[in-house]
Design a protein around this motif. Sequence first.
Motif, short mmCIF file in Angstrom:
data_model
loop_
_atom_site.label_atom_id
_atom_site.label_comp_id
_atom_site.label_asym_id
_atom_site.label_seq_id
_atom_site.Cartn_x
_atom_site.Cartn_y
_atom_site.Cartn_z
N CYS A 11 63.42 -8.59 25.76
CA CYS A 11 63.84 -7.26 26.20
C CYS A 11 62.69 -6.43 26.77
CB CYS A 11 64.52 -6.51 25.07
SG CYS A 11 63.50 -6.24 23.62
N LYS A 39 68.66 -2.20 24.55
CA LYS A 39 70.11 -2.29 24.50
C LYS A 39 70.68 -3.26 25.54
CE LYS A 39 71.19 2.29 22.60
NZ LYS A 39 71.89 3.59 22.85
N ASP A 40 70.01 -3.35 26.71
CA ASP A 40 70.56 -4.14 27.82
C ASP A 40 70.20 -5.62 27.76
OD1 ASP A 40 71.64 -1.84 28.74
OD2 ASP A 40 70.26 -1.57 30.42
N SER A 68 70.25 -9.43 27.11
CA SER A 68 71.44 -10.28 26.98
C SER A 68 71.59 -10.84 25.57
CB SER A 68 71.37 -11.45 27.97
OG SER A 68 71.44 -11.00 29.29
N LYS A 100 72.09 -12.91 33.76
CA LYS A 100 71.21 -12.03 34.51
C LYS A 100 70.14 -12.86 35.22
CE LYS A 100 71.73 -7.98 31.52
NZ LYS A 100 71.01 -7.00 30.67
N LYS A 103 66.80 1.63 26.82
CA LYS A 103 67.66 0.90 27.77
C LYS A 103 67.32 -0.58 27.78
CE LYS A 103 69.44 1.16 32.51
NZ LYS A 103 69.54 -0.29 32.67
N GLU A 104 66.02 -0.92 27.78
CA GLU A 104 65.62 -2.33 27.77
C GLU A 104 66.12 -3.05 26.52
OE1 GLU A 104 61.40 -2.31 30.27
OE2 GLU A 104 61.40 -1.83 28.12
#
Length: 465
Positions: free
Chosen positions: A313, A325-326, A328, A343, A322-323
């Motif tokens: 992340c 939570k986003d 994969s 991704k 954001k990193e």
Amino acid sequence: MVKTLSSRVCSRAAPSGCAGARRCVVRMNVGFNLNDGGDRRKLIIPSQKVGMDKQSKGAGPGIVGFVQEGSGAEDRNKFLLPKNFMDRAPGQEQEEAEPEVSVEEMLNILTERTDLWHKLARYIVELKKEGIGSEMIDDVAGINALEQNNFVVGSNVYRTLVENQVDESILSYYDSEGAEKLLYPLRIMTAEDRVRCAKYIMENNLDSNQCEMLVRAMREHARRTYDQNRLDFEYNPGDCLAYKYWRDAVEETRSPEKRAEIVNKGLERATSEKARETLEDLLVEKDESEVKGKISIVELDEDEFESCLFSVCGGFRDLTTKELKDASVTNRSGPFGILTSKKEGERWVSLPMFQPFVAGVDMTVVTLEDMKDLQDFGAKSGGPGVLVVDRVVNKSQIDTESLYAITLDDQEVSFVSGQELLDKVEIVGDDNLTVLAKALMACKPPGKKSDWGDATAVVSNVPSE
């Protein structure tokens, strides 16, 4: 937040006639002088205006509990829920309370081991609730952390047998000393399988190593849905072991004698007729003329096969919400756990299946430029590393010694200990702080063979089944 009563451990000389020194444990009421004349807590029930002759400090509307009053009360724990308040559902009758046993009495019982092992486990749990850690129990009672874990986890399995009303002869068998080692491997099984395996272990007098093998055999039988040969073996302890021996025999291609020996072990365990026939087929030698060619075929061992893939992340020092939570979720499928990345360009890392990862739900990896960033959590040397975190956090069970990722502004990520997390909640409030993840383990790459000292730094303790 509910804080439990604290405990104080002190040393004193052993009484006359006793060898060596002995530790004693004195339980203190939080914030009260030991010389004070009794417990000055007061029961309040706001909805019934019981005990509300003056403004209470710490209890809100509709809450039932104890408020500590008197000099200096504002600096102490202001509100304590009644004992066992959260252990039963609304309307459920409270179970009959067992006789109270003091901390010192529990330690004496553990030291002398004057009770059954699964009852000793309850004392270990109670002592830890009172703030007496594993090291102190080891020092006083001589039961090391590994034995404590075996007792507690094994007692959970034993309780399953009691709840499922197994025959008294089975319970009697597992009352014996050392039985916790037989039940410990069953911790990862369902209640139904625990009962089934416990009976099989008793009937076949299996030792702890054989119990481990039995559990692995049953897990393998359940996992190998892609293997049609599995259907020849029923899902029961005997046939699952026979299936394990069948696979071992298939892999043995060099020595016909050893192959036959493995098949015979499988025949001793097999319970179904189909399983026996499948094993006996391996004893029939094939005519070499029927073989068109040869290719090496290897069935991977569990240790060789099981690994974890984690998305990366971001970096420890500049990670954003954001990193984190986003990143994969690991989504593997098929017998080889093939991963399909959604991704483009996302980075991934592979790590062995360490124990802390087994209970993880939604894990990702944070990269570390220098492991010294974790020196307060177990890292003893520098160098690059990775930190595995789980984004599913049980906020009701915050471990004060573990490492957590939090945010106060939904942008920057801070890494704090569980105690620091709780302190911040008291200052800013639960609504203004978000717990993003809990660290499970940090790993370093292999070093030189002459220096294996800090190859792995565990951030948080492995959890108890």
